[in-house]
Write an enzyme that holds these catalytic residues in place. Structure first.
Site, PDB file in Angstrom:
ATOM      1  CB  ILE A  69      65.893 100.831  16.910  1.00  0.00           C
ATOM      2  CG1 ILE A  69      67.412 100.918  17.030  1.00  0.00           C
ATOM      3  CG2 ILE A  69      65.466 100.217  15.586  1.00  0.00           C
ATOM      4  CD1 ILE A  69      68.057  99.572  17.337  1.00  0.00           C
ATOM      5  CG  ASP A  70      69.347 104.546  19.109  1.00  0.00           C
ATOM      6  OD1 ASP A  70      69.397 103.324  19.324  1.00  0.00           O
ATOM      7  OD2 ASP A  70      70.262 105.175  18.540  1.00  0.00           O
ATOM      8  CB  THR A 126      67.663  79.214  40.674  1.00  0.00           C
ATOM      9  OG1 THR A 126      66.566  79.318  39.774  1.00  0.00           O
ATOM     10  CG2 THR A 126      67.223  78.579  41.976  1.00  0.00           C
ATOM     11  CG  HIS A 127      66.901  82.221  36.222  1.00  0.00           C
ATOM     12  ND1 HIS A 127      65.876  81.539  36.836  1.00  0.00           N
ATOM     13  CD2 HIS A 127      66.328  83.126  35.395  1.00  0.00           C
ATOM     14  CE1 HIS A 127      64.718  82.004  36.407  1.00  0.00           C
ATOM     15  NE2 HIS A 127      64.958  82.979  35.526  1.00  0.00           N
ATOM     16  NE  ARG A 136      51.350 100.661   1.439  1.00  0.00           N
ATOM     17  CZ  ARG A 136      50.300 100.929   2.179  1.00  0.00           C
ATOM     18  NH1 ARG A 136      50.431 101.661   3.283  1.00  0.00           N
ATOM     19  NH2 ARG A 136      49.109 100.497   1.820  1.00  0.00           N
ATOM     20  CB  ALA A 137      52.398 106.514   4.620  1.00  0.00           C
TER      21      ALA A 137
HETATM   22  N1  ATP Z   1      75.344 118.035  13.041  1.00  0.00           N
HETATM   23  C1  ATP Z   1      75.045 117.621  11.815  1.00  0.00           C
HETATM   24  N2  ATP Z   1      74.957 118.513  10.788  1.00  0.00           N
HETATM   25  C2  ATP Z   1      74.643 118.103   9.534  1.00  0.00           C
HETATM   26  N3  ATP Z   1      74.418 116.829   9.202  1.00  0.00           N
HETATM   27  C3  ATP Z   1      74.485 115.906  10.159  1.00  0.00           C
HETATM   28  C4  ATP Z   1      74.803 116.240  11.516  1.00  0.00           C
HETATM   29  N4  ATP Z   1      74.803 115.110  12.255  1.00  0.00           N
HETATM   30  C5  ATP Z   1      74.511 114.114  11.398  1.00  0.00           C
HETATM   31  N5  ATP Z   1      74.321 114.575  10.140  1.00  0.00           N
HETATM   32  C6  ATP Z   1      74.026 113.780   8.943  1.00  0.00           C
HETATM   33  O1  ATP Z   1      72.983 112.861   9.212  1.00  0.00           O
HETATM   34  C7  ATP Z   1      73.450 111.520   8.983  1.00  0.00           C
HETATM   35  C8  ATP Z   1      72.744 110.577   9.931  1.00  0.00           C
HETATM   36  O2  ATP Z   1      73.066 110.896  11.267  1.00  0.00           O
HETATM   37  P1  ATP Z   1      73.455 109.740  12.312  1.00  0.00           P
HETATM   38  O3  ATP Z   1      74.475 108.860  11.712  1.00  0.00           O
HETATM   39  O4  ATP Z   1      73.764 110.421  13.593  1.00  0.00           O
HETATM   40  O5  ATP Z   1      72.120 108.857  12.429  1.00  0.00           O
HETATM   41  P2  ATP Z   1      70.680 109.235  12.982  1.00  0.00           P
HETATM   42  O6  ATP Z   1      69.929 109.971  11.950  1.00  0.00           O
HETATM   43  O7  ATP Z   1      70.813 109.919  14.316  1.00  0.00           O
HETATM   44  O8  ATP Z   1      70.031 107.790  13.143  1.00  0.00           O
HETATM   45  P3  ATP Z   1      70.407 106.611  14.207  1.00  0.00           P
HETATM   46  O9  ATP Z   1      70.880 107.252  15.470  1.00  0.00           O
HETATM   47  O10 ATP Z   1      69.134 105.874  14.360  1.00  0.00           O
HETATM   48  O11 ATP Z   1      71.450 105.781  13.553  1.00  0.00           O
HETATM   49  C9  ATP Z   1      74.943 111.615   9.183  1.00  0.00           C
HETATM   50  O12 ATP Z   1      75.631 110.584   8.536  1.00  0.00           O
HETATM   51  C10 ATP Z   1      75.253 112.972   8.577  1.00  0.00           C
HETATM   52  O13 ATP Z   1      75.349 112.899   7.170  1.00  0.00           O
HETATM   53  O1  F6P Z   2      76.634  99.968  13.353  1.00  0.00           O
HETATM   54  P1  F6P Z   2      75.949 101.211  12.973  1.00  0.00           P
HETATM   55  O2  F6P Z   2      75.118 101.109  11.768  1.00  0.00           O
HETATM   56  O3  F6P Z   2      76.856 102.382  12.933  1.00  0.00           O
HETATM   57  O4  F6P Z   2      74.880 101.530  14.083  1.00  0.00           O
HETATM   58  C1  F6P Z   2      75.008 101.383  15.445  1.00  0.00           C
HETATM   59  C2  F6P Z   2      74.171 102.368  16.157  1.00  0.00           C
HETATM   60  O5  F6P Z   2      72.939 102.619  15.507  1.00  0.00           O
HETATM   61  C3  F6P Z   2      71.873 102.536  16.434  1.00  0.00           C
HETATM   62  O6  F6P Z   2      71.340 101.278  16.367  1.00  0.00           O
HETATM   63  C4  F6P Z   2      70.763 103.405  16.042  1.00  0.00           C
HETATM   64  O7  F6P Z   2      70.289 103.022  14.780  1.00  0.00           O
HETATM   65  C5  F6P Z   2      72.540 102.721  17.782  1.00  0.00           C
HETATM   66  O8  F6P Z   2      71.816 102.266  18.885  1.00  0.00           O
HETATM   67  C6  F6P Z   2      73.810 101.960  17.555  1.00  0.00           C
HETATM   68  O9  F6P Z   2      74.806 102.299  18.423  1.00  0.00           O
HETATM   69 MG    MG Z   3      70.911 109.077  16.328  1.00  0.00          MG
END
Ligand code: ATP
Ligand code: F6P
Ligand code: MG
Length: 321
Positions: free
Chosen positions: A128-129, A216-217, A23-24
């Protein structure tokens, strides 16, 4: 190059506040005379040119909504060099001059690949990580901590009523930010995180001492990447005969309305990303350091490992005697 039309996508795991960021960014861009396109389902949707126009009105009523109206995906196709070339073709066909990507470290690596091919990108940290260096906090982290905390407090009620030991598994495949924040805020006895080798003997000793001192817990918080709560319960049983109840919070931690903190952070970061693109910056991520908006080259996100706070971990240890 003059900036006229930009795209926005959300990618990776969804995080509360992503909508506030969309939105922003949309409204700031429109305010500055730009046209905005939303790309659905992250890189996967980009490869399929799955887009919608974003207007001031179409991003109305979403600041408080969890999830992402643009939807999200994990795209294996995009990870391959051929996929990235294809994505670049789609961006050109869509006549876009810049792209804002809201997501985690993986999303930023993908953004970097597009930048290296000459396309202007700005990353906004939404996960969220909280495992992204260059920013004290990521969008969604505060909400997830509060969601998990709410659950742990409820579990504490029943744990104390029954004099029980509870193990609560929180998200964090590779990082323990969520686990350690929840452990400190909930007054847990012990936390296990992926960054530190798990020491079940030490945990048993701590539980033994806690009982001896009249507790106790007990509550144990474990990040999914450290060990599963079920495995931990089995180890506690084998090592010291402890009986534990197990709760796995799972994806509930990714949902819900963003907290005030996350809605504010997301609004500021979405706006900052547009400002950066307009100033001709690219290959960067927005961050929040000491409450101030900053920008860094994208690789900072993964090259500079963000450490867990020793202060938080030792305080947790000290306050749980
Ligand atoms: N090394 C990489 N090079 C290019 N694209 C990548 C790479 N790693 C991830 N991506 C792309 O980014 C997408 C999102 O990455 P990932 O699934 O690791 O989630 P994230 O962005 O780290 O978020 P979260 O950890 O919160 O789920 C992947 O599905 C992939 O399409
Ligand atoms: O089940 P999904 O969507 O692959 O995501 C799980 C992972 O995504 C995260 O929640 C980050 O969004 C990790 O902490 C977790 O392991
Ligand atoms: Mg990630």
């Amino acid at each position: 190059m003059e900036l006229k039309r930009i795209g926005i996508l959300t990618s990776g795991g969804d995080a509360p506040g992503m909508n506030a960021a969309v939105r922003a960014a949309t409204r700031c861009a429109i305010y500055r005379g730009l046209e905005v396109i939303g790309i659905r389902r992250g890189f996967e949707g980009l490869l399929e040119s799955d887009v919608i126009p974003l207007t001031s009105r179409s991003v109305g009523g979403i600041i408080h909504r969890g999830g992402t109206i643009l939807r999200t995906a994990r795209s294996e196709r995009f990870k391959k060099p051929e996929g990235q070339v294809e994505a670049l073709d789609r961006l050109k066909e869509l006549d876009l001059d810049g792209l804002i990507l809201v997501g985690g470290e993986g999303t930023f690596k993908g953004a970097w690949a597009l930048y290296k091919k000459g396309f202007p990108v700005v990353g906004v940290p939404g996960t969220i990580d909280n495992d992204i260096a260059g920013t004290d906090v990521t969008i969604g982290f505060d909400t997830a901590v509060n969601t998990a905390l709410d659950a742990v407090r409820k579990l504490r009620d029943t744990a104390s009523s029954h004099d029980r030991l509870f193990i609560v598994e929180v998200m964090g495949r590779n990082s323990g930010f969520l686990a350690s924040a929840v452990a400190l805020a909930s007054g847990a006895e012990y936390v296990l995180v992926p960054e530190i080798p798990s020491d079940v003997e030490k945990l048993c000793e701590k539980l033994y001492n806690a009982r001896r001192q009249g507790k106790t817990h007990s509550l144990i918080i474990v990040a999914e990447g450290a060990m599963s709560a079920r495995d931990l319960a089995a180890k506690l049983k084998d090592t010291a005969g402890y009986e534990a109840r197990v709760t796995v919070l799972g994806h509930i931690q990714r949902g819900g309305s963003p907290t005030a903190f996350d809605a504010t952070l997301a609004s500021r970061m979405g706006a900052h990303a547009v400002k950066a693109l307009l100033e001709g910056q690219s290959g960067i991520m927005t961050g929040s350091l000491w409450g101030q908006m900053v920008a860094h080259p994208l690789p900072v996100a993964w090259e500079e490992k963000k450490p867990l706070s020793d202060e938080v971990l030792s305080l947790m240890e000290m306050l749980s005697i």
